[in-house]
Write a protein that holds these residues in place. Sequence first.
Motif, short mmCIF file in Angstrom:
data_model
loop_
_atom_site.label_atom_id
_atom_site.label_comp_id
_atom_site.label_asym_id
_atom_site.label_seq_id
_atom_site.Cartn_x
_atom_site.Cartn_y
_atom_site.Cartn_z
N ARG A 1 -50.67 -23.06 11.71
CA ARG A 1 -50.60 -24.10 10.67
C ARG A 1 -49.17 -24.37 10.18
O ARG A 1 -48.95 -25.23 9.34
CB ARG A 1 -51.47 -23.68 9.49
CG ARG A 1 -52.94 -23.60 9.82
CD ARG A 1 -53.75 -23.45 8.54
NE ARG A 1 -55.18 -23.40 8.82
CZ ARG A 1 -56.11 -23.44 7.87
NH1 ARG A 1 -55.73 -23.54 6.60
NH2 ARG A 1 -57.37 -23.39 8.19
N VAL A 2 -48.23 -23.59 10.65
CA VAL A 2 -46.85 -23.78 10.18
C VAL A 2 -46.20 -24.94 10.95
O VAL A 2 -46.17 -24.92 12.19
CB VAL A 2 -46.03 -22.49 10.35
CG1 VAL A 2 -44.56 -22.75 9.95
CG2 VAL A 2 -46.62 -21.38 9.51
N SER A 3 -45.71 -25.93 10.21
CA SER A 3 -45.03 -27.09 10.82
C SER A 3 -43.53 -26.81 10.87
O SER A 3 -42.96 -26.17 9.97
CB SER A 3 -45.29 -28.36 9.99
OG SER A 3 -44.47 -29.43 10.45
N PRO A 4 -42.82 -27.35 11.88
CA PRO A 4 -41.35 -27.15 11.95
C PRO A 4 -40.61 -27.72 10.75
O PRO A 4 -39.48 -27.33 10.47
CB PRO A 4 -40.97 -27.86 13.25
CG PRO A 4 -42.22 -27.91 14.06
CD PRO A 4 -43.33 -28.05 13.06
N ASP A 5 -41.27 -28.61 10.03
CA ASP A 5 -40.59 -29.24 8.90
C ASP A 5 -40.58 -28.37 7.65
O ASP A 5 -40.07 -28.80 6.60
CB ASP A 5 -41.26 -30.59 8.56
CG ASP A 5 -41.13 -31.58 9.71
OD1 ASP A 5 -40.14 -31.48 10.46
OD2 ASP A 5 -42.03 -32.44 9.85
N PHE A 6 -41.22 -27.16 7.75
CA PHE A 6 -41.28 -26.35 6.52
C PHE A 6 -39.89 -25.89 6.10
O PHE A 6 -39.62 -25.59 4.94
CB PHE A 6 -42.20 -25.13 6.74
CG PHE A 6 -41.48 -23.89 7.24
CD1 PHE A 6 -41.04 -22.91 6.34
CD2 PHE A 6 -41.21 -23.70 8.59
CE1 PHE A 6 -40.38 -21.80 6.80
CE2 PHE A 6 -40.56 -22.57 9.03
CZ PHE A 6 -40.13 -21.60 8.13
N THR A 7 -38.95 -25.90 7.09
CA THR A 7 -37.58 -25.48 6.74
C THR A 7 -36.88 -26.51 5.86
O THR A 7 -35.90 -26.20 5.17
CB THR A 7 -36.77 -25.26 8.03
OG1 THR A 7 -36.78 -26.46 8.81
CG2 THR A 7 -37.32 -24.11 8.85
N GLN B 1 -37.98 -7.56 12.64
CA GLN B 1 -38.19 -7.35 14.07
C GLN B 1 -38.87 -8.58 14.69
O GLN B 1 -38.56 -8.95 15.84
CB GLN B 1 -39.05 -6.10 14.28
CG GLN B 1 -38.33 -4.80 13.97
CD GLN B 1 -39.23 -3.60 14.12
OE1 GLN B 1 -40.43 -3.75 14.31
NE2 GLN B 1 -38.65 -2.41 14.04
N ALA B 2 -39.77 -9.20 13.96
CA ALA B 2 -40.46 -10.38 14.49
C ALA B 2 -39.50 -11.56 14.65
O ALA B 2 -39.72 -12.43 15.50
CB ALA B 2 -41.61 -10.77 13.56
N LEU B 3 -38.42 -11.60 13.84
CA LEU B 3 -37.45 -12.68 13.99
C LEU B 3 -36.74 -12.62 15.33
O LEU B 3 -36.09 -13.59 15.75
CB LEU B 3 -36.42 -12.61 12.84
CG LEU B 3 -36.95 -13.03 11.46
CD1 LEU B 3 -35.92 -12.75 10.37
CD2 LEU B 3 -37.35 -14.51 11.47
N VAL C 1 -46.01 -12.12 13.10
CA VAL C 1 -46.06 -13.02 14.26
C VAL C 1 -44.95 -14.06 14.09
O VAL C 1 -44.89 -14.79 13.08
CB VAL C 1 -47.42 -13.71 14.36
CG1 VAL C 1 -47.43 -14.71 15.51
CG2 VAL C 1 -48.52 -12.68 14.54
N PRO C 2 -44.04 -14.19 15.05
CA PRO C 2 -42.96 -15.18 14.93
C PRO C 2 -43.47 -16.61 15.13
O PRO C 2 -44.41 -16.84 15.91
CB PRO C 2 -41.99 -14.77 16.02
CG PRO C 2 -42.82 -14.05 17.03
CD PRO C 2 -43.92 -13.37 16.26
N VAL C 3 -42.83 -17.56 14.42
CA VAL C 3 -43.15 -18.99 14.58
C VAL C 3 -41.95 -19.62 15.30
O VAL C 3 -40.81 -19.55 14.79
CB VAL C 3 -43.39 -19.67 13.22
CG1 VAL C 3 -43.68 -21.15 13.42
CG2 VAL C 3 -44.52 -18.98 12.48
N SER C 4 -42.18 -20.22 16.47
CA SER C 4 -41.07 -20.74 17.30
C SER C 4 -41.12 -22.27 17.36
O SER C 4 -42.20 -22.89 17.29
CB SER C 4 -41.14 -20.17 18.71
OG SER C 4 -41.08 -18.76 18.68
N GLY D 1 -39.39 -18.99 11.79
CA GLY D 1 -40.06 -18.29 10.70
C GLY D 1 -40.97 -17.17 11.22
O GLY D 1 -41.16 -17.02 12.43
N VAL D 2 -41.56 -16.42 10.27
CA VAL D 2 -42.47 -15.30 10.62
C VAL D 2 -43.65 -15.32 9.66
O VAL D 2 -43.45 -15.46 8.43
CB VAL D 2 -41.74 -13.94 10.53
CG1 VAL D 2 -42.75 -12.80 10.74
CG2 VAL D 2 -40.63 -13.87 11.55
N VAL D 3 -44.84 -15.22 10.23
CA VAL D 3 -46.05 -15.07 9.42
C VAL D 3 -46.40 -13.59 9.38
O VAL D 3 -46.55 -12.96 10.43
CB VAL D 3 -47.23 -15.88 9.99
CG1 VAL D 3 -48.49 -15.61 9.17
CG2 VAL D 3 -46.90 -17.37 9.97
#
Length: 441
Positions: A50-56, A96-98, A115-118, A125-127
């Motif tokens: 559910r994480v969008s790249p625009d969250f940054t 570590q996930a980063l 869990v890393p978000v790519s 990011g990381v969840v």
Amino acid sequence: MRQRVVRVAVTAVLIALVLLAVPLGLAIKSYFFANQRDALERVALAGAVRVSPDFTTGDPVELPAAAAGQQLGLYDPGPRLKDGSGPPSGDQAVRQALAAAEVRSQTGSNLVVAVPVSHNEQVIGVVRASTATQDVWQRVLAGWGALLAVALIALAVAILVARRQARALTAPLEDLSRQCRAVTGGDLTARARPSAITEINQVAHTHNDMLQSLTELLQHEKNFTANASHQLRTPLTGLQLTLETALAQDGSQLRPAVEEALASTRHLHRTVDEFLRLTRTPRHPAAATAREPVGRVLEDITSRWHGLFANDGRRLAISAPDATTDALIPGRAVTQILDILLDNARLHGRGAVEVTVRDFDDALAFDVSDEGTLEAAPAQLFTRGHTTGRGEGIGLSLAQDLAGALDGRLSLVSYAPTRFTLLVPLGHPGGGDLPGRGQRL
């Protein structure tokens, strides 16, 4: 012994339970922890999707709701918490996930999955999902409690089964011990009961066979004493009467009396030899006895019994067909039986007594009758110890045993007047050929 059997069985079950429960307990612990990590991984992956790249750039993120007792949060490369729940600054699992690797670890008192978000082959990011290990340990302890309950139930069932089997194993042995104590106390009728256990049943069977042989041996010795006493009484009485008669006569008449006394003594000696031989060969005494002509046996009977009946004022008549006088029979055994029947007629009968021989080709029948009436029940007549008056109740039982040893038969054929019949086969007991009618030894 019963307690020993139970202890052995329970010890074996305890060892088996320990060997089974320890690995199973460890497996329960591993299962619950692995299951919880899998659940956290599924929650973290669902959040990463559910994480969008625009969250940054400040676009809001809608993470799924975390389950009770769980934390779910989104961290930027800072690493700072951007959304959800968790520590404000990312822990070691997040860092570590980063590095673009999923992390499953236990940090302090928590289980953590990061869990890393790519995006465009870069981690943006990381969840992070986590739960307290205390919750997992509660489930582990509940599983261990269930395992312990099952083990206790199994132990209780094992104890019940062991006690039952111990009773089944020891009851025949306890019964055998009681029977042995009873035998030691003098009860030779005690017998061990059969058992469903083959080995114990064999021991009981062997014990019973041994006791039966011992009982038969003791009964044989007891019967021998009673039989010898019974059979020696008549010749001793005749010898006494002969000697008393000799004392009442003058010197010129002593020789016939002494000769008669010597004849009685010889008969007494033969009687003793016969009973000793019967003791040595209880199965088929006729096989070891000398066979004599019927005429000689009847002459011996006449010489010994005629005077006794005459003194009582009674007549003794003995008759046999000429064709039977040369037939060979077990003389001493037949003489013993006829002596018993004549003594029985003298003590319990009345009137004249007749001994008659009948020919049946392969057997001879000796009838002994008097003018009396027999009132005894047939079932008790040949029972050892049963008597209708005088005597010990031994004679007829002994006579029947002797007849059976000859492969013959003794029976009561008439109550009034009383008549017994002795049937003697002309041959070897149990088969084989011996001199019979018209043959010489």
